[in-house]
Design a protein around this motif. Structure first.
Motif, mmCIF file in Angstrom:
data_model
loop_
_atom_site.group_PDB
_atom_site.id
_atom_site.type_symbol
_atom_site.label_atom_id
_atom_site.label_comp_id
_atom_site.label_asym_id
_atom_site.label_seq_id
_atom_site.Cartn_x
_atom_site.Cartn_y
_atom_site.Cartn_z
ATOM 1 N N LEU A 68 27.324 36.936 36.736
ATOM 2 C CA LEU A 68 28.249 35.834 36.471
ATOM 3 C C LEU A 68 29.279 36.213 35.407
ATOM 4 O O LEU A 68 30.426 35.747 35.450
ATOM 5 N N ASN A 69 28.888 37.065 34.484
ATOM 6 C CA ASN A 69 29.855 37.556 33.501
ATOM 7 C C ASN A 69 30.921 38.403 34.197
ATOM 8 O O ASN A 69 32.112 38.333 33.865
ATOM 9 N N ARG A 70 30.489 39.187 35.180
ATOM 10 C CA ARG A 70 31.439 39.978 35.979
ATOM 11 C C ARG A 70 32.376 39.043 36.747
ATOM 12 O O ARG A 70 33.580 39.294 36.848
ATOM 13 N N PHE A 71 31.817 37.981 37.288
ATOM 14 C CA PHE A 71 32.631 36.991 37.994
ATOM 15 C C PHE A 71 33.719 36.432 37.080
ATOM 16 O O PHE A 71 34.888 36.328 37.471
ATOM 17 N N MET A 78 42.370 38.010 37.615
ATOM 18 C CA MET A 78 43.261 37.364 38.586
ATOM 19 C C MET A 78 44.397 36.631 37.887
ATOM 20 O O MET A 78 45.530 36.583 38.376
ATOM 21 N N GLU A 79 44.076 36.055 36.734
ATOM 22 C CA GLU A 79 45.086 35.299 35.997
ATOM 23 C C GLU A 79 45.997 36.206 35.183
ATOM 24 O O GLU A 79 47.073 35.797 34.767
ATOM 25 N N ASP A 80 45.540 37.436 34.962
ATOM 26 C CA ASP A 80 46.296 38.376 34.138
ATOM 27 C C ASP A 80 46.627 39.601 34.982
ATOM 28 O O ASP A 80 45.999 40.644 34.868
ATOM 29 N N ARG A 81 47.608 39.478 35.826
ATOM 30 C CA ARG A 81 47.928 40.509 36.812
ATOM 31 C C ARG A 81 48.598 41.740 36.218
ATOM 32 O O ARG A 81 48.804 42.729 36.920
ATOM 33 N N ALA A 86 41.290 44.747 31.556
ATOM 34 C CA ALA A 86 40.583 45.831 32.244
ATOM 35 C C ALA A 86 39.105 45.483 32.368
ATOM 36 O O ALA A 86 38.502 44.914 31.455
ATOM 37 N N LEU A 87 38.524 45.831 33.509
ATOM 38 C CA LEU A 87 37.116 45.539 33.748
ATOM 39 C C LEU A 87 36.239 46.608 33.107
ATOM 40 O O LEU A 87 36.532 47.799 33.194
ATOM 41 N N ASP A 88 35.165 46.161 32.486
ATOM 42 C CA ASP A 88 34.191 47.069 31.886
ATOM 43 C C ASP A 88 33.085 47.307 32.909
ATOM 44 O O ASP A 88 32.371 46.380 33.290
ATOM 45 N N ASN A 89 32.956 48.559 33.351
ATOM 46 C CA ASN A 89 31.978 48.884 34.392
ATOM 47 C C ASN A 89 30.662 49.426 33.847
ATOM 48 O O ASN A 89 29.812 49.868 34.624
ATOM 49 N N PHE A 99 33.383 50.046 42.215
ATOM 50 C CA PHE A 99 34.271 49.662 41.115
ATOM 51 C C PHE A 99 35.690 49.408 41.621
ATOM 52 O O PHE A 99 36.484 48.751 40.960
ATOM 53 N N ASP A 100 35.999 49.982 42.773
ATOM 54 C CA ASP A 100 37.360 49.925 43.308
ATOM 55 C C ASP A 100 37.439 48.848 44.384
ATOM 56 O O ASP A 100 36.893 49.007 45.478
ATOM 57 N N PHE A 101 38.081 47.746 44.066
ATOM 58 C CA PHE A 101 38.225 46.666 45.038
ATOM 59 C C PHE A 101 39.479 45.867 44.714
ATOM 60 O O PHE A 101 40.034 45.964 43.616
ATOM 61 N N CYS A 102 39.919 45.100 45.681
ATOM 62 C CA CYS A 102 41.124 44.288 45.511
ATOM 63 C C CYS A 102 40.740 42.889 45.034
ATOM 64 O O CYS A 102 39.708 42.351 45.430
#
Length: 203
Positions: A68-71, A78-81, A86-89, A99-102
């Motif tokens: 849920l944190n990832r969500f 999405m709000e910060d295009r 940056a996502l923390d993996n 890790f690579d998705f749209c």
């Protein structure tokens, strides 16, 4: 992969529809966790949201927190295009979760649901009894801890996905070969109701 993703999405929807019946909550949780592996071809925010909620319903609070944190991170992205979010993996290193998705144009969950999730994640972050981590179990080949919903281990071992839940089949248990069940279901050789009842008896 598209066929398997569609197969597991269908089963997940069926289990969610019967969530009140015994056994279906756990089945839905396993399917939701398996669908996270397909976040590169399914809406990423939705699969993390549904997997997190399913883990929460099944009492697996540690994985629920991570998912849920990832969500929430995806919603922020999405709000910060411009890419500053940056996502923390780090929590997904060593798993087979892409890790690579749209990103979708807008979040799957409505604002009230997102705020409810945000409040829950904040509450859990202050609960020292909850370890924010994905589940692991010992790899049957090397004994090292491996992601419990992954289809491989860092030692190189590979596992087939269960045709019912998508979870790794760590050891052969003598049930029907996955190809037989999968083929029978999609060819009409197994009725959907019988298929669900049959799979719920496997453990």
């Amino acid at each position: 992969r598209l066929l398997l993703a569609a197969h597991y999405v269908t089963l997940h929807a069926a289990c969610r529809a019967k969530a009140a019946a015994p056994g279906y909550t756990e089945m839905a949780q396993k399917l939701a966790m398996s669908l996270v592996r397909y976040c590169d071809i399914l809406p990423a925010d939705r699969v993390f949201f549904e997997a997190g909620q399913a883990c929460k319903a099944a009492g697996r609070l540690g994985p629920a927190f991570v998912l849920l944190n990832r969500f929430l991170d995806l919603c922020d992205a999405m709000e910060d295009r411009d890419g500053s979010s940056a996502l923390d993996n780090a929590e997904f290193e060593g798993t087979d979760i892409p890790f690579d998705f749209c990103l979708a144009e807008s979040p799957y969950a409505a604002d009230p649901e997102r705020e409810e999730v945000r409040d829950w994640v904040l509450t859990m972050s202050m609960d020292h009894k909850v370890e924010p981590a994905l589940g692991t179990r010992a790899c049957p080949k090397c004994g090292a801890a491996a992601y419990d919903a992954g289809l491989g281990c860092k030692c190189g071992a590979k596992f087939k996905p269960c045709v019912v839940t998508g979870m790794p089949v760590w050891r052969g248990r003598g049930e029907l070969p996955a190809e037989s069940v999968f083929g029978g279901f999609h060819s009409g050789g197994l009725a959907f109701k019988d298929f669900i009842e049959f799979t719920l008896k496997l453990d």
